[in-house]
Design a protein around this motif. Sequence first.
Motif: not given
Length: 134
Positions: A6-8, A56-61, A116-128
């Motif tokens: 949902n970005l432009s 504008n990003l979906p929940e969790g991103y 910037r890069y779009i990330i899925a927050v939960d998996s990003f934190i888990e990997r970090t």
Amino acid sequence: MEMDFNLSIGMSAEVGITVELKDTAVSFGSGGVKVLATPMMIGIMENAALKAVDTNLPEGYATVGTHLDVKHLTATPIGMKAYAEAELIKIEGKKLTFNVIAYDEKEKIGEGTHTRYIIAVDSFIERTNEKLNR
């Protein structure tokens, strides 16, 4: 699977501060003068880019900054307002490129590009956090 984020092109935001002692090169350790620190100018540029798209990003991103190519053109004294504008200029999948410009009350003080890069927050934190166990 390509997700619609949902970005432009052209999305933008502005972030401003009034320069305080804590925002200066002396406080950051990036210089010996009590003027707006380059890291602080970069910080408001990154914050403007984040604000241009993250809501504008979906929940969790979210987005994370990965690259800056910025010039700091002139100094800004304590007590003066400074602000940054970021405009989304390119979308390549999850990679977002922004044009960033900073001003104070008198003139342009900085300019460049920011990625910037779009990330899925939960998996990003888990990997970090896996770094702790390596």
